[in-house]
Write a protein that holds these residues in place. Structure first.
Motif, mmCIF file in Angstrom:
data_model
loop_
_atom_site.group_PDB
_atom_site.id
_atom_site.type_symbol
_atom_site.label_atom_id
_atom_site.label_comp_id
_atom_site.label_asym_id
_atom_site.label_seq_id
_atom_site.Cartn_x
_atom_site.Cartn_y
_atom_site.Cartn_z
ATOM 1 N N GLY A 117 -12.230 1.260 6.932
ATOM 2 C CA GLY A 117 -12.386 3.044 6.991
ATOM 3 C C GLY A 117 -12.298 3.723 5.791
ATOM 4 O O GLY A 117 -12.387 4.933 5.804
ATOM 5 N N GLY A 118 -11.508 3.219 4.628
ATOM 6 C CA GLY A 118 -11.407 4.012 3.658
ATOM 7 C C GLY A 118 -11.176 3.031 2.245
ATOM 8 O O GLY A 118 -11.335 1.980 2.539
ATOM 9 N N GLY A 119 -10.934 3.878 1.152
ATOM 10 C CA GLY A 119 -10.511 3.009 -0.009
ATOM 11 C C GLY A 119 -11.379 1.908 -0.505
ATOM 12 O O GLY A 119 -12.808 2.166 -0.200
ATOM 13 N N ILE A 120 -10.845 0.787 -0.894
ATOM 14 C CA ILE A 120 -11.757 -0.518 -1.582
ATOM 15 C C ILE A 120 -12.453 -1.011 -0.140
ATOM 16 O O ILE A 120 -13.852 -1.154 -0.467
ATOM 17 N N TYR A 142 -11.747 -1.254 15.826
ATOM 18 C CA TYR A 142 -10.495 -0.563 15.759
ATOM 19 C C TYR A 142 -9.268 -1.585 15.896
ATOM 20 O O TYR A 142 -8.125 -1.040 15.986
ATOM 21 N N ASP A 143 -9.480 -2.798 16.000
ATOM 22 C CA ASP A 143 -8.203 -3.831 16.241
ATOM 23 C C ASP A 143 -7.346 -3.717 15.004
ATOM 24 O O ASP A 143 -7.780 -3.576 13.874
ATOM 25 N N ASP A 144 -5.985 -4.216 15.347
ATOM 26 C CA ASP A 144 -4.995 -4.460 14.441
ATOM 27 C C ASP A 144 -5.257 -5.746 14.010
ATOM 28 O O ASP A 144 -5.449 -6.766 14.721
ATOM 29 N N LYS A 185 3.606 -8.834 7.935
ATOM 30 C CA LYS A 185 2.776 -8.992 9.254
ATOM 31 C C LYS A 185 1.431 -8.531 8.998
ATOM 32 O O LYS A 185 0.335 -9.447 9.209
ATOM 33 N N VAL A 186 1.219 -7.348 8.370
ATOM 34 C CA VAL A 186 -0.038 -6.898 8.163
ATOM 35 C C VAL A 186 -0.916 -7.693 7.372
ATOM 36 O O VAL A 186 -2.050 -7.977 7.282
ATOM 37 N N HIS A 187 -0.401 -7.956 6.022
ATOM 38 C CA HIS A 187 -1.213 -8.582 5.058
ATOM 39 C C HIS A 187 -1.505 -10.165 5.325
ATOM 40 O O HIS A 187 -2.417 -10.581 5.271
ATOM 41 N N ALA A 200 3.818 -11.240 0.541
ATOM 42 C CA ALA A 200 2.769 -11.290 1.310
ATOM 43 C C ALA A 200 1.385 -11.560 0.403
ATOM 44 O O ALA A 200 0.708 -12.492 0.927
ATOM 45 N N LYS A 201 1.260 -10.982 -0.640
ATOM 46 C CA LYS A 201 0.020 -11.207 -1.285
ATOM 47 C C LYS A 201 0.034 -12.594 -1.993
ATOM 48 O O LYS A 201 -1.155 -13.172 -2.193
ATOM 49 N N ALA A 202 1.311 -12.873 -2.537
ATOM 50 C CA ALA A 202 1.229 -14.437 -2.946
ATOM 51 C C ALA A 202 0.709 -15.336 -2.028
ATOM 52 O O ALA A 202 0.409 -16.390 -2.098
ATOM 53 N N PRO A 222 -7.566 -6.682 -6.827
ATOM 54 C CA PRO A 222 -8.273 -5.365 -7.300
ATOM 55 C C PRO A 222 -7.125 -4.300 -7.766
ATOM 56 O O PRO A 222 -6.103 -4.352 -7.776
ATOM 57 N N VAL A 223 -7.678 -3.362 -8.570
ATOM 58 C CA VAL A 223 -7.097 -2.254 -8.806
ATOM 59 C C VAL A 223 -7.841 -1.017 -8.883
ATOM 60 O O VAL A 223 -9.084 -1.143 -9.353
ATOM 61 N N ALA A 224 -7.583 -0.135 -8.080
ATOM 62 C CA ALA A 224 -8.413 1.035 -7.750
ATOM 63 C C ALA A 224 -7.619 2.376 -7.374
ATOM 64 O O ALA A 224 -6.704 2.185 -6.866
ATOM 65 N N ARG A 275 -5.667 5.864 -1.613
ATOM 66 C CA ARG A 275 -4.330 6.414 -1.153
ATOM 67 C C ARG A 275 -3.241 5.587 -1.375
ATOM 68 O O ARG A 275 -1.956 6.076 -1.283
ATOM 69 N N LEU A 276 -3.343 4.419 -1.468
ATOM 70 C CA LEU A 276 -2.130 3.338 -1.955
ATOM 71 C C LEU A 276 -1.689 3.584 -3.252
ATOM 72 O O LEU A 276 -0.509 3.297 -3.415
ATOM 73 N N THR A 277 -2.621 4.142 -4.081
ATOM 74 C CA THR A 277 -2.300 4.118 -5.727
ATOM 75 C C THR A 277 -2.113 5.477 -6.212
ATOM 76 O O THR A 277 -1.670 5.832 -7.395
HETATM 77 N N1 NAD Z 1 -5.692 0.263 -4.759
HETATM 78 C C1 NAD Z 1 -5.265 -0.765 -5.446
HETATM 79 O O1 NAD Z 1 -5.103 -0.475 -6.758
HETATM 80 C C2 NAD Z 1 -4.916 -2.185 -4.716
HETATM 81 C C3 NAD Z 1 -4.244 -3.124 -5.835
HETATM 82 C C4 NAD Z 1 -4.042 -4.411 -5.296
HETATM 83 C C5 NAD Z 1 -4.194 -4.769 -3.961
HETATM 84 N N2 NAD Z 1 -4.934 -3.704 -3.149
HETATM 85 C C6 NAD Z 1 -5.334 -4.173 -1.900
HETATM 86 O O2 NAD Z 1 -6.528 -4.092 -1.427
HETATM 87 C C7 NAD Z 1 -6.564 -3.766 -0.231
HETATM 88 C C8 NAD Z 1 -7.136 -2.141 0.128
HETATM 89 O O3 NAD Z 1 -6.395 -1.145 -0.207
HETATM 90 P P1 NAD Z 1 -6.860 0.327 -0.573
HETATM 91 O O4 NAD Z 1 -6.144 0.558 -1.914
HETATM 92 O O5 NAD Z 1 -7.904 0.469 -0.323
HETATM 93 O O6 NAD Z 1 -5.967 1.174 0.316
HETATM 94 P P2 NAD Z 1 -6.250 1.915 1.908
HETATM 95 O O7 NAD Z 1 -4.958 2.364 2.375
HETATM 96 O O8 NAD Z 1 -7.444 3.141 1.224
HETATM 97 O O9 NAD Z 1 -7.162 0.981 2.591
HETATM 98 C C9 NAD Z 1 -6.581 0.100 3.334
HETATM 99 C C10 NAD Z 1 -7.008 0.010 4.803
HETATM 100 O O10 NAD Z 1 -6.747 -0.976 5.832
HETATM 101 C C11 NAD Z 1 -6.418 -0.284 7.193
HETATM 102 N N3 NAD Z 1 -5.451 -0.892 7.697
HETATM 103 C C12 NAD Z 1 -4.064 -0.840 7.663
HETATM 104 N N4 NAD Z 1 -3.468 -1.798 8.491
HETATM 105 C C13 NAD Z 1 -4.451 -2.219 9.337
HETATM 106 C C14 NAD Z 1 -4.301 -3.120 10.538
HETATM 107 N N5 NAD Z 1 -3.128 -3.662 10.804
HETATM 108 N N6 NAD Z 1 -5.447 -3.415 10.852
HETATM 109 C C15 NAD Z 1 -6.648 -2.879 10.457
HETATM 110 N N7 NAD Z 1 -6.744 -2.026 9.554
HETATM 111 C C16 NAD Z 1 -5.534 -1.633 8.754
HETATM 112 C C17 NAD Z 1 -6.097 1.266 6.785
HETATM 113 O O11 NAD Z 1 -6.054 2.059 7.841
HETATM 114 C C18 NAD Z 1 -6.880 1.651 5.489
HETATM 115 O O12 NAD Z 1 -8.069 2.250 6.061
HETATM 116 C C19 NAD Z 1 -5.259 -3.748 0.406
HETATM 117 O O13 NAD Z 1 -5.175 -4.997 1.061
HETATM 118 C C20 NAD Z 1 -4.452 -3.803 -0.869
HETATM 119 O O14 NAD Z 1 -3.147 -4.115 -0.686
HETATM 120 C C21 NAD Z 1 -4.972 -2.609 -3.727
#
Ligand code: NAD
Length: 285
Positions: A15-18, A70-72, A121-123, A168-170, A195-197, A200-202
Protein backbone atom coordinates in the motif's frame (compact mmCIF):
# COMPACT_ATOMS: atom_id res chain seq x y z
CA UNK A 1 4.95 -8.10 -24.54
CA UNK A 2 5.81 -7.74 -20.86
CA UNK A 3 8.38 -9.78 -18.94
CA UNK A 4 5.66 -10.96 -16.52
CA UNK A 5 2.73 -11.45 -18.91
CA UNK A 6 0.37 -14.12 -17.57
CA UNK A 7 1.94 -14.15 -14.09
CA UNK A 8 0.08 -13.49 -10.84
CA UNK A 9 2.18 -11.95 -8.08
CA UNK A 10 1.33 -11.17 -4.46
CA UNK A 11 3.07 -8.19 -2.86
CA UNK A 12 2.60 -7.82 0.90
CA UNK A 13 2.71 -4.35 2.42
CA UNK A 14 2.11 -2.98 -1.07
CA UNK A 15 0.00 0.00 0.00
CA UNK A 16 2.99 2.35 0.21
CA UNK A 17 6.77 2.68 0.16
CA UNK A 18 8.83 -0.02 -1.56
CA UNK A 19 5.96 -2.52 -1.84
CA UNK A 20 3.82 -0.10 -3.84
CA UNK A 21 6.71 0.32 -6.29
CA UNK A 22 7.10 -3.47 -6.61
CA UNK A 23 3.39 -3.77 -7.38
CA UNK A 24 3.42 -0.96 -9.97
CA UNK A 25 6.64 -2.19 -11.62
CA UNK A 26 5.49 -5.82 -11.92
CA UNK A 27 2.09 -4.69 -13.19
CA UNK A 28 3.79 -2.61 -15.86
CA UNK A 29 5.45 -5.82 -17.09
CA UNK A 30 2.09 -7.58 -17.36
CA UNK A 31 1.65 -9.32 -13.99
CA UNK A 32 -1.72 -9.34 -12.23
CA UNK A 33 -1.12 -8.20 -8.65
CA UNK A 34 -2.59 -9.01 -5.25
CA UNK A 35 -1.99 -5.76 -3.37
CA UNK A 36 -1.91 -6.72 0.29
CA UNK A 37 -1.71 -4.08 3.00
CA UNK A 38 -3.04 -3.98 6.53
CA UNK A 39 -3.00 -0.19 6.30
CA UNK A 40 -1.58 0.54 9.74
CA UNK A 41 1.04 3.05 10.89
CA UNK A 42 4.76 2.45 10.76
CA UNK A 43 4.89 1.03 14.31
CA UNK A 44 2.26 -1.58 13.42
CA UNK A 45 -0.69 0.06 15.16
CA UNK A 46 -4.03 0.61 13.41
CA UNK A 47 -5.40 -0.75 10.15
CA UNK A 48 -7.53 0.27 7.17
CA UNK A 49 -8.22 -0.52 3.53
CA UNK A 50 -7.37 2.79 1.88
CA UNK A 51 -3.66 2.09 1.27
CA UNK A 52 -4.22 -1.14 -0.66
CA UNK A 53 -7.26 0.30 -2.46
CA UNK A 54 -5.24 3.32 -3.63
CA UNK A 55 -2.57 1.15 -5.27
CA UNK A 56 -5.17 -1.11 -6.89
CA UNK A 57 -6.79 2.02 -8.37
CA UNK A 58 -3.41 3.23 -9.67
CA UNK A 59 -2.75 -0.11 -11.34
CA UNK A 60 -6.21 -0.30 -12.90
CA UNK A 61 -5.98 3.30 -14.10
CA UNK A 62 -2.79 2.38 -15.93
CA UNK A 63 -4.55 -0.56 -17.60
CA UNK A 64 -3.27 -3.30 -15.29
CA UNK A 65 -5.04 -5.96 -13.22
CA UNK A 66 -5.03 -5.94 -9.44
CA UNK A 67 -7.05 -6.95 -6.42
CA UNK A 68 -6.80 -5.59 -2.88
CA UNK A 69 -6.32 -7.65 0.26
CA UNK A 70 -6.26 -6.16 3.77
CA UNK A 71 -5.15 -9.15 5.85
CA UNK A 72 -2.47 -9.11 8.51
CA UNK A 73 0.47 -11.15 7.18
CA UNK A 74 1.36 -12.36 10.65
CA UNK A 75 -1.30 -15.04 11.11
CA UNK A 76 -1.69 -18.37 9.34
CA UNK A 77 -5.27 -17.42 8.47
CA UNK A 78 -4.00 -14.12 7.03
CA UNK A 79 -1.44 -15.93 4.86
CA UNK A 80 -4.05 -18.36 3.53
CA UNK A 81 -6.52 -15.53 2.90
CA UNK A 82 -3.92 -13.50 0.95
CA UNK A 83 -3.29 -16.54 -1.28
CA UNK A 84 -7.06 -17.07 -1.62
CA UNK A 85 -7.51 -13.47 -2.84
CA UNK A 86 -5.16 -14.31 -5.71
CA UNK A 87 -6.91 -17.60 -6.48
CA UNK A 88 -10.39 -16.01 -6.37
CA UNK A 89 -9.40 -13.15 -8.67
CA UNK A 90 -6.89 -14.81 -11.01
CA UNK A 91 -7.21 -18.61 -10.43
CA UNK A 92 -3.53 -19.11 -9.64
CA UNK A 93 -0.51 -17.47 -8.05
CA UNK A 94 3.05 -17.54 -9.46
CA UNK A 95 4.90 -15.89 -6.63
CA UNK A 96 5.10 -13.50 -3.73
CA UNK A 97 7.20 -10.57 -2.61
CA UNK A 98 7.14 -10.59 1.19
CA UNK A 99 7.64 -6.92 1.94
CA UNK A 100 5.27 -5.93 4.78
CA UNK A 101 7.07 -4.48 7.75
CA UNK A 102 7.04 -2.24 10.80
CA UNK A 103 9.59 -0.72 13.16
CA UNK A 104 9.86 -0.44 16.96
CA UNK A 105 13.47 0.76 17.30
CA UNK A 106 15.20 1.02 20.70
CA UNK A 107 18.60 0.21 22.11
CA UNK A 108 18.63 -3.40 23.29
CA UNK A 109 18.61 -2.50 26.99
CA UNK A 110 15.36 -0.63 26.49
CA UNK A 111 13.68 -3.14 24.16
CA UNK A 112 10.55 -4.44 25.87
CA UNK A 113 9.00 -7.85 25.31
CA UNK A 114 6.12 -6.19 23.45
CA UNK A 115 8.53 -4.38 21.08
CA UNK A 116 10.37 -7.64 20.49
CA UNK A 117 7.27 -9.74 19.92
CA UNK A 118 5.42 -7.50 17.48
CA UNK A 119 8.46 -6.86 15.26
CA UNK A 120 9.42 -10.53 15.12
CA UNK A 121 5.75 -11.43 14.54
CA UNK A 122 5.12 -9.09 11.60
CA UNK A 123 8.45 -9.68 9.83
CA UNK A 124 9.51 -13.25 10.57
CA UNK A 125 6.22 -14.97 11.35
CA UNK A 126 4.54 -12.88 8.64
CA UNK A 127 7.06 -14.13 6.09
CA UNK A 128 6.45 -17.69 7.29
CA UNK A 129 2.65 -17.39 7.15
CA UNK A 130 2.40 -15.98 3.63
CA UNK A 131 5.26 -18.04 2.25
CA UNK A 132 3.87 -21.29 3.66
CA UNK A 133 0.53 -20.76 1.92
CA UNK A 134 2.12 -19.68 -1.38
CA UNK A 135 4.89 -22.31 -1.35
CA UNK A 136 2.39 -25.14 -0.93
CA UNK A 137 0.23 -23.74 -3.73
CA UNK A 138 3.29 -23.51 -6.00
CA UNK A 139 4.36 -27.03 -5.07
CA UNK A 140 0.86 -28.40 -5.87
CA UNK A 141 0.70 -26.56 -9.19
CA UNK A 142 4.13 -27.90 -10.09
CA UNK A 143 4.78 -25.01 -12.47
CA UNK A 144 7.64 -23.35 -10.59
CA UNK A 145 7.42 -19.94 -8.98
CA UNK A 146 9.32 -17.27 -7.14
CA UNK A 147 9.47 -16.14 -3.52
CA UNK A 148 11.25 -12.85 -2.83
CA UNK A 149 11.76 -12.10 0.86
CA UNK A 150 12.71 -8.71 2.26
CA UNK A 151 15.55 -8.75 4.76
CA UNK A 152 17.72 -5.76 5.65
CA UNK A 153 21.33 -4.74 6.14
CA UNK A 154 20.27 -4.34 9.80
CA UNK A 155 19.82 -8.11 9.98
CA UNK A 156 22.70 -9.09 7.69
CA UNK A 157 25.33 -6.59 8.89
CA UNK A 158 23.83 -5.22 12.15
CA UNK A 159 22.62 -1.77 13.18
CA UNK A 160 22.38 0.16 16.46
CA UNK A 161 18.93 0.17 18.02
CA UNK A 162 17.43 -2.54 15.83
CA UNK A 163 17.99 -5.77 17.77
CA UNK A 164 14.36 -6.89 17.37
CA UNK A 165 14.20 -5.90 13.71
CA UNK A 166 17.69 -7.27 12.93
CA UNK A 167 16.84 -10.61 14.55
CA UNK A 168 13.66 -10.89 12.48
CA UNK A 169 15.43 -9.85 9.28
CA UNK A 170 18.30 -12.32 9.84
CA UNK A 171 15.66 -15.00 10.48
CA UNK A 172 14.01 -14.18 7.16
CA UNK A 173 17.36 -14.63 5.41
CA UNK A 174 17.89 -17.98 7.14
CA UNK A 175 14.43 -19.23 6.19
CA UNK A 176 14.97 -18.10 2.60
CA UNK A 177 18.31 -19.89 2.23
CA UNK A 178 16.77 -23.14 3.50
CA UNK A 179 13.72 -22.71 1.26
CA UNK A 180 15.89 -22.10 -1.80
CA UNK A 181 17.40 -25.55 -1.22
CA UNK A 182 14.01 -27.23 -0.62
CA UNK A 183 12.30 -25.43 -3.51
CA UNK A 184 14.90 -26.37 -6.09
CA UNK A 185 13.30 -29.65 -7.11
CA UNK A 186 9.95 -27.90 -7.71
CA UNK A 187 11.42 -25.02 -9.70
CA UNK A 188 10.59 -22.60 -6.90
CA UNK A 189 13.23 -19.86 -6.79
CA UNK A 190 13.85 -17.92 -3.58
CA UNK A 191 15.66 -14.61 -3.13
CA UNK A 192 16.58 -12.25 -0.30
CA UNK A 193 16.53 -8.47 -0.64
CA UNK A 194 18.35 -5.96 1.52
CA UNK A 195 16.79 -2.75 0.19
CA UNK A 196 17.52 0.84 1.06
CA UNK A 197 14.99 3.56 0.20
CA UNK A 198 13.49 6.79 1.42
CA UNK A 199 10.10 5.76 2.85
CA UNK A 200 8.10 6.45 5.98
CA UNK A 201 10.32 3.87 7.72
CA UNK A 202 13.52 5.80 7.01
CA UNK A 203 12.51 9.43 6.40
CA UNK A 204 13.55 10.55 9.90
CA UNK A 205 16.98 8.85 9.92
CA UNK A 206 19.69 11.49 10.36
CA UNK A 207 20.64 12.84 6.94
CA UNK A 208 18.10 10.67 5.10
CA UNK A 209 15.54 13.44 4.69
CA UNK A 210 17.74 14.95 1.94
CA UNK A 211 17.81 11.69 -0.03
CA UNK A 212 14.18 11.46 -1.14
CA UNK A 213 15.16 11.54 -4.81
CA UNK A 214 18.47 9.66 -4.67
CA UNK A 215 16.88 6.92 -2.58
CA UNK A 216 13.51 6.81 -4.33
CA UNK A 217 11.89 3.42 -3.52
CA UNK A 218 11.17 2.96 -7.24
CA UNK A 219 14.90 2.27 -7.64
CA UNK A 220 14.52 -1.02 -5.71
CA UNK A 221 11.83 -2.56 -7.91
CA UNK A 222 13.61 -3.21 -11.25
CA UNK A 223 15.61 -5.96 -9.49
CA UNK A 224 12.36 -7.52 -8.25
CA UNK A 225 10.91 -7.51 -11.77
CA UNK A 226 14.08 -9.18 -13.04
CA UNK A 227 14.08 -11.82 -10.27
CA UNK A 228 10.37 -12.60 -10.82
CA UNK A 229 10.88 -12.99 -14.57
CA UNK A 230 12.30 -15.80 -16.67
CA UNK A 231 15.42 -13.66 -17.18
CA UNK A 232 16.47 -14.90 -13.71
CA UNK A 233 15.35 -18.51 -14.29
CA UNK A 234 18.86 -19.83 -13.60
CA UNK A 235 19.25 -18.08 -10.23
CA UNK A 236 17.99 -18.87 -6.74
CA UNK A 237 19.11 -18.55 -3.13
CA UNK A 238 20.90 -15.26 -3.67
CA UNK A 239 20.88 -12.13 -1.51
CA UNK A 240 20.99 -8.66 -3.00
CA UNK A 241 21.67 -5.22 -1.59
CA UNK A 242 19.55 -2.85 -3.68
CA UNK A 243 18.88 0.87 -3.49
CA UNK A 244 19.84 4.27 -4.90
CA UNK A 245 20.68 2.68 -8.27
CA UNK A 246 23.11 0.14 -6.78
CA UNK A 247 22.62 -3.64 -6.99
CA UNK A 248 25.18 -5.92 -5.34
CA UNK A 249 25.17 -9.54 -4.19
CA UNK A 250 25.72 -10.07 -0.46
CA UNK A 251 27.12 -13.35 0.83
CA UNK A 252 27.99 -15.12 4.07
CA UNK A 253 31.58 -16.27 3.57
CA UNK A 254 33.72 -18.65 5.60
CA UNK A 255 37.48 -18.15 5.72
CA UNK A 256 39.81 -21.06 4.94
CA UNK A 257 40.75 -20.93 8.61
CA UNK A 258 42.86 -23.47 10.42
CA UNK A 259 42.30 -27.18 11.01
CA UNK A 260 44.16 -29.26 13.55
CA UNK A 261 44.46 -33.01 13.09
CA UNK A 262 46.91 -33.87 15.85
CA UNK A 263 45.89 -33.98 19.55
CA UNK A 264 42.35 -35.04 18.57
CA UNK A 265 41.76 -31.66 16.88
CA UNK A 266 41.89 -29.79 20.19
CA UNK A 267 43.48 -26.33 19.92
CA UNK A 268 44.84 -24.63 23.02
CA UNK A 269 43.70 -21.01 23.56
CA UNK A 270 47.36 -19.93 23.23
CA UNK A 271 47.70 -21.70 19.87
CA UNK A 272 44.49 -20.04 18.69
CA UNK A 273 45.82 -16.63 19.79
CA UNK A 274 49.04 -17.22 17.84
CA UNK A 275 47.25 -18.30 14.66
CA UNK A 276 44.78 -15.43 15.06
CA UNK A 277 47.66 -12.92 15.20
CA UNK A 278 49.20 -14.60 12.18
CA UNK A 279 46.01 -13.80 10.25
CA UNK A 280 45.14 -17.44 9.58
CA UNK A 281 41.60 -17.50 11.02
CA UNK A 282 39.95 -14.24 10.06
CA UNK A 283 38.89 -13.22 6.59
CA UNK A 284 40.98 -10.44 5.07
CA UNK A 285 39.53 -7.01 6.08
N1 NAD B 1 13.14 1.69 3.58
C1 NAD B 1 14.31 1.10 3.76
O1 NAD B 1 15.39 1.71 3.62
C2 NAD B 1 14.36 -0.35 4.14
C3 NAD B 1 15.59 -0.90 4.49
C4 NAD B 1 15.68 -2.25 4.79
C5 NAD B 1 14.53 -3.02 4.74
N2 NAD B 1 13.33 -2.46 4.45
C6 NAD B 1 12.15 -3.32 4.43
O2 NAD B 1 11.42 -3.10 3.25
C7 NAD B 1 10.05 -3.39 3.50
C8 NAD B 1 9.19 -2.22 3.04
O3 NAD B 1 9.47 -1.11 3.88
P1 NAD B 1 9.17 0.42 3.48
O4 NAD B 1 10.41 1.14 3.78
O5 NAD B 1 8.57 0.48 2.14
O6 NAD B 1 8.12 0.81 4.61
P2 NAD B 1 6.58 1.20 4.57
O7 NAD B 1 6.15 1.44 5.96
O8 NAD B 1 6.35 2.28 3.58
O9 NAD B 1 5.90 -0.12 3.99
C9 NAD B 1 5.57 -1.23 4.77
C10 NAD B 1 4.13 -1.59 4.47
O10 NAD B 1 3.79 -2.79 5.17
C11 NAD B 1 2.46 -2.66 5.64
N3 NAD B 1 2.28 -3.56 6.79
C12 NAD B 1 2.81 -3.43 8.04
N4 NAD B 1 2.43 -4.45 8.81
C13 NAD B 1 1.64 -5.24 8.06
C14 NAD B 1 0.97 -6.47 8.31
N5 NAD B 1 1.04 -7.05 9.52
N6 NAD B 1 0.28 -7.04 7.30
C15 NAD B 1 0.20 -6.45 6.08
N7 NAD B 1 0.82 -5.28 5.80
C16 NAD B 1 1.53 -4.69 6.77
C17 NAD B 1 2.33 -1.19 6.04
O11 NAD B 1 0.98 -0.78 6.09
C18 NAD B 1 3.14 -0.51 4.95
O12 NAD B 1 2.34 -0.08 3.86
C19 NAD B 1 9.94 -3.69 4.99
O13 NAD B 1 9.98 -5.09 5.18
C20 NAD B 1 11.19 -3.06 5.56
O14 NAD B 1 11.58 -3.63 6.77
C21 NAD B 1 13.21 -1.14 4.14
Amino acid sequence: MGLLDGKVMIVTGAGGGIGREHALAMSKEGAAIVVNDLGGSRDGSGSGGTMADGVVEEIRAAGGEAVANYDDVSSVEGGLSILQSGLDAFEKVDGVVNNAGILRDKSFANTTEEMWDIVVKVHLKGTYCVTHAVYNHLKQRNAGGVIINTSSTSGLDGNFGQGNYGAAKAGIAGLSRCLAIEGKKYGIRVFILAPVAHTRLTEDLPGFEKLATAMNPALVSPLVVYLASDLAADHSGKTFFVGGGRIAEMKVVTAKGITKVEDGGVWTPEEIAGRMSAGEILLPE
